[in-house]
Design an enzyme around this catalytic site. Structure first.
Site, PDB file in Angstrom:
ATOM      1  N   ASP A 135      -3.684   4.538  -1.427  1.00 26.21           N
ATOM      2  CA  ASP A 135      -4.979   5.095  -0.999  1.00 26.21           C
ATOM      3  C   ASP A 135      -5.203   5.046   0.507  1.00 26.21           C
ATOM      4  O   ASP A 135      -6.053   5.754   1.028  1.00 26.21           O
ATOM      5  CB  ASP A 135      -6.123   4.358  -1.702  1.00 26.21           C
ATOM      6  CG  ASP A 135      -6.182   2.867  -1.360  1.00 26.21           C
ATOM      7  OD1 ASP A 135      -5.313   2.381  -0.614  1.00 26.21           O
ATOM      8  OD2 ASP A 135      -7.100   2.182  -1.863  1.00 26.21           O
ATOM      9  N   HIS A 136      -4.447   4.233   1.237  1.00 32.72           N
ATOM     10  CA  HIS A 136      -4.743   3.992   2.648  1.00 32.72           C
ATOM     11  C   HIS A 136      -4.013   4.927   3.617  1.00 32.72           C
ATOM     12  O   HIS A 136      -4.405   5.022   4.778  1.00 32.72           O
ATOM     13  CB  HIS A 136      -4.387   2.546   3.017  1.00 32.72           C
ATOM     14  CG  HIS A 136      -5.511   1.582   2.844  1.00 32.72           C
ATOM     15  ND1 HIS A 136      -6.150   1.406   1.658  1.00 32.72           N
ATOM     16  CD2 HIS A 136      -6.120   0.735   3.732  1.00 32.72           C
ATOM     17  CE1 HIS A 136      -7.101   0.482   1.796  1.00 32.72           C
ATOM     18  NE2 HIS A 136      -7.097   0.064   3.047  1.00 32.72           N
ATOM     19  N   SER A 723     -11.050  -7.035   7.833  1.00 30.55           N
ATOM     20  CA  SER A 723      -9.996  -6.965   6.828  1.00 30.55           C
ATOM     21  C   SER A 723      -8.627  -7.061   7.490  1.00 30.55           C
ATOM     22  O   SER A 723      -8.511  -7.243   8.697  1.00 30.55           O
ATOM     23  CB  SER A 723     -10.118  -5.664   6.033  1.00 30.55           C
ATOM     24  OG  SER A 723     -10.072  -4.550   6.896  1.00 30.55           O
TER      25      SER A 723
END
Length: 814
Positions: A135-136, A723
């Protein structure tokens, strides 16, 4: 003497984990033989791994008897996963717990390093159910279909590596286009009482289904996948008691925006935020997930809601009715005990809560929507909304899209479209297919929206934004979770605000930050003034969800014969080499590489965006180390003094020079990207911020010498917020860093100067609770001694001495 916080950079190479499975069974008053037949699978993808409420209940009973007090829900789930509930020392905020999580989830950027570490462990297969989610690495440019096709082409090497590694080691693989990891987890893997760790800071999203889901580094994931107990400092518990009912323009997002304003970005550190009270029942399951997701922005370990009928309905609608039935039977286990106590309690009346919007530049700067226009004018923030962006892992549910579409339809019915650009990011393939089937996508498109790929996209900086130039002051409004400087579009002048999808949609239509849909009017093309009605959206589709395309790859039952190849010439992937072990003495004469001024998040330490493609190559990703940090010496970004040459250069460039000296000699044209120094390949990229990793020149081998100048970073408050903490720890270690020393008391940051040398003393007697000391030598010959506080426990000190947790695990295998 002053006090410091110290993080010895022993590296995030690690490994631990657990086999927390076993056969979960229904709690019926019948024979054990009959109950064993009633085992319920953890997910449809793992039919032989079972929900184990019996073990959870047994552990909770043991701990409750030992502590002799009622337990919070957080404590029940966390202590219910203890490796040794009979003997584990439990003291909230002090002791370290050895836990047995049920499963692991990894997104594709962090999964690269996690799988490389797991390969280094030599283990044949993961010990618990684990998944990889792509997804990144998908950049938002023109729209979902084209962007996905482009990403598959650009990232083919990484996707092939992750797919083949998953197949070999028993890890499920969700292909690019599947959706955002947290939405996939909510739809398929989270359930009440499960403990899941994920390699992304917004893993707590699963708390919306009554789960304890904790964001960790890839190294922690390797711990769990390797079958070793995972360590977590026993969290404190912050209670948020909700009364009243959500209504009108107020949404679940407003709850966490308000809480962020109360607790700030540091207020949840070391704690689990647990929501309770009668107001909980007015929130949908996906709304609870939104609240838990953004708990990462207050530094919380995770957040969680108690099991209720909203969760049951969601489980049933996503094909997990058996888990819902089992959860009903264990419902007492999945809510807090009556009379339990919290370390802090916040009261929030939802009847009085108003729509909020937070920002810019920090997610805890909270404003009521009614006030933000005036505040923006006072502070000189641009009022014009250039882009409105809805979706992301925080707000991309069916209900979110429905509420946004209800606002958009009102505008369309009056002949209006968005004044601002407008983008829509579905959270998963299932959401994309369902909102397309039910007409939401058409409404959002007709009002001016562009539907992007089912991926993180602009939320994490994967956005090829073209409407403003870098440095141009502008405002964007998003339904995302994080709005640090330059995070979304790499433009430090972009003022990013986070709010609910319906408020984003309303402001995109109005084109201004100075618009309150509760009171303000829009003007239709015919001159008619009208006010938007409060949004409405079905919590779940009336029909079943449309699953869309099948994007899941099951691992084979036995992948032992499969190969996972990593080319030595790759600039995207690199097999790991062990870090050096501790020398046995003090760390002497360490140089201050940079003294950081002000906020230093993980976005400053290891930027995302275009750098995400190097997450599997430690040497290449290290070229972004601290390039966003402000140097206190000159207030410049990525410009520090090299004390060996006297020249100024980029942070990673100076760090590399401290590590390896290139003496002048004959210069040769380079053909390949690597140069052998001894037996270790070194990449030399002398161009600042060389994102393409284009090698420039090399020097003859005989002229390459090691400088062996080791260094420290000195930081301010809340260093490392955000993060991707693993790369933020690995990169300094890789480039010669030996410690991160950050501000604890106000005096500390003024004590150390950029040209100092530091010796860290006391390592021979390094022990939990025993401070180390730093001898600081100033360039004028004067010296000072500082106390260095640390939080290392005995196991972590073993990791330090071995060079890393992964090194220690290998030592124990022999």
């Amino acid at each position: 003497q002053a006090s410091f916080c110290l993080n010895l950079s022993f590296g995030s190479y690690l490994c631990q984990n657990n086999l927390a499975l076993g056969h979960g069974v229904r709690r019926l008053h019948v024979s054990a033989a009959y109950r064993a037949k009633a085992s319920v699978s953890m997910s449809r993808f793992e039919p032989s791994s079972f929900v184990n409420y019996e073990r959870l209940q047994s552990n909770v009973d043991i701990v409750r008897k030992r502590l002799n007090r009622p337990l919070t829900l957080s404590e029940k789930i966390v202590y219910g996963h203890l490796d040794d509930p009979h003997n584990q020392e439990i003291d909230r905020g002090r002791t370290y717990l050895r836990l047995r999580p049920d499963r692991v989830a990894m997104q594709d950027a962090t999964a690269q390093m996690a799988m490389l570490q797991f390969i280094s462990s030599g283990l044949p297969r993961v010990a618990v159910p684990s998944t990889i989610h792509c997804d990144h690495l998908i950049e938002a440019q023109t729209g979902g279909v084209k962007d996905l096709a482009r990403a598959k082409e650009i990232n083919q090497e990484v996707y092939n590596f992750l797919a083949s590694a998953g197949a070999k080691y028993g890890v499920g693989f969700w292909k690019p286009g599947s959706g955002i990891i947290h939405q996939i987890i909510l739809e398929n893997y989270a359930y009440p009482g499960v403990m899941l760790i994920g390699t992304d800071s917004h893993t707590p999203n699963g708390g919306g289904l009554g789960a304890i889901c904790i964001g960790v580094g890839g190294a922690d994931a390797v711990d769990v996948m390797a079958g070793i107990p995972w360590e977590l400092k026993c969290p404190k518990v912050i209670g948020v008691r909700l009364t009243g009912t959500l209504s009108g323009w107020t949404s679940p997002k407003d709850i966490i925006l308000k809480v962020a304003g109360i607790l700030t970005v540091k207020g949840g550190t070391g704690a689990i935020v647990e929501y309770t009270g009668p107001g909980v029942d007015s929130i949908s399951c996906t709304g609870m997930a939104t609240i838990c997701n953004m708990g990462a922005e207050i530094g919380a370990t995770t957040s969680v809601f108690p099991y209720n009928h909203r969760m049951r309905t969601y489980l049933e609608k996503t094909g997990r009715a058996e888990i819902a039935t089992l959860s009903d039977e264990y419902s007492d286990l999945l809510v807090p005990d009556e009379g339990c106590e919290y370390d802090e309690l916040i009261e929030l009346n939802l009847d009085e809560l108003k729509p909020h919007i937070n920002g810019p530049f920090t997610p805890d700067l909270a404003h009521p929507v009614a006030d933000v226009g005036a505040v923006a004018e006072k502070n000189g923030w641009p009022l014009e909304v250039k882009v409105g962006l809805i979706g992301s892992c925080t707000n991309s549910s069916y209900e979110d899209m429905g509420r946004a579409a209800s606002v958009a339809k009102q505008a369309l019915d009056k002949g209006l479209k968005c004044k601002a650009q407008f983008t829509v990011t579905p959270g998963s393939e299932q959401i994309r297919a369902t909102i397309e089937r039910d007409g939401y996508s058409k409404i959002l498109g007709d009002v001016g929206g562009v539907v992007m790929a089912n991926a993180c996209g602009p939320c994490i900086g994967q956005w090829d934004r073209q409407d403003v130039k870098k440095g141009e002051k502008n405002t964007i409004v998003t339904s995302f979770n994080r709005n640090f400087t330059a995070r979304n579009d790499a433009n430090p002048a972009t003022h990013a605000f986070v709010t609910s999808p319906e408020i984003v949609t309303a402001m995109a239509i109005a084109g201004t930050l100075n618009f309150n849909p509760e009171t303000d009017y829009l003007t239709a093309p015919n001159g008619e003034k009208f006010k938007l009605d409060p949004p409405y959206g079905d919590e779940l589709p009336l029909k079943d969800f449309d699953p869309g395309q099948d994007t899941y790859q099951h691992p084979p039952a036995d992948g032992g014969s499969l190969r996972v190849d990593v080319s030595p010439e790759s600039n995207r992937l690199q097999l790991l080499e062990p870090f050096d072990k501790w020398s046995g003495g003090d760390l002497e004469n360490l140089k201050v590489l940079i003294k950081v001024k002000g906020k230093c998040t993980t976005d400053h330490i290891s930027a995302a965006g275009p750098w995400l493609k190097f997450r599997g190559h430690l040497d290449n990703i290290s070229n972004n180390m601290l390039i966003g940090a402000v140097n206190s010496e000159n207030d410049a970004i990525n410009k520090i003094k090299n004390y060996l040459t006297g020249d100024y250069g980029g942070v990673p460039d100076v760090a590399r020079h401290y590590k390896v000296r290139l003496q002048r000699g004959n210069v040769y044209q380079i053909i390949g990207p690597k140069l052998l120094f001894g037996s270790k390949p070194l990449l030399f990229t002398r161009r600042e911020n060389n994102i393409n990793m284009t090698p420039l020149i090399i020097f003859p081998l005989c002229c390459v010498q090691a400088n062996s100048v080791y260094w420290v970073v000195v930081g301010d408050d809340n260093y490392g917020e955000g993060s991707s903490r693993e790369h933020a720890a690995l990169e300094p270690r890789h480039l010669g860093g030996r410690a991160i020393i950050v501000k604890s008391f106000a005096r500390i940051h003024g004590t150390i100067r950029p040209d100092d040398h530091i010796t860290i003393q006391g390592l021979k007697t390094f022990a939990p609770g025993r401070p180390l000391s730093a001898l600081v030598k100033h360039s004028d010959g004067s010296e000072e001694t500082l106390v260095l506080n640390h939080t290392f426990n005995e196991t972590q000190i073993e990791w330090f001495k071995a060079g890393s947790a992964l090194n220690r695990m290998k030592e124990l295998q022999h």
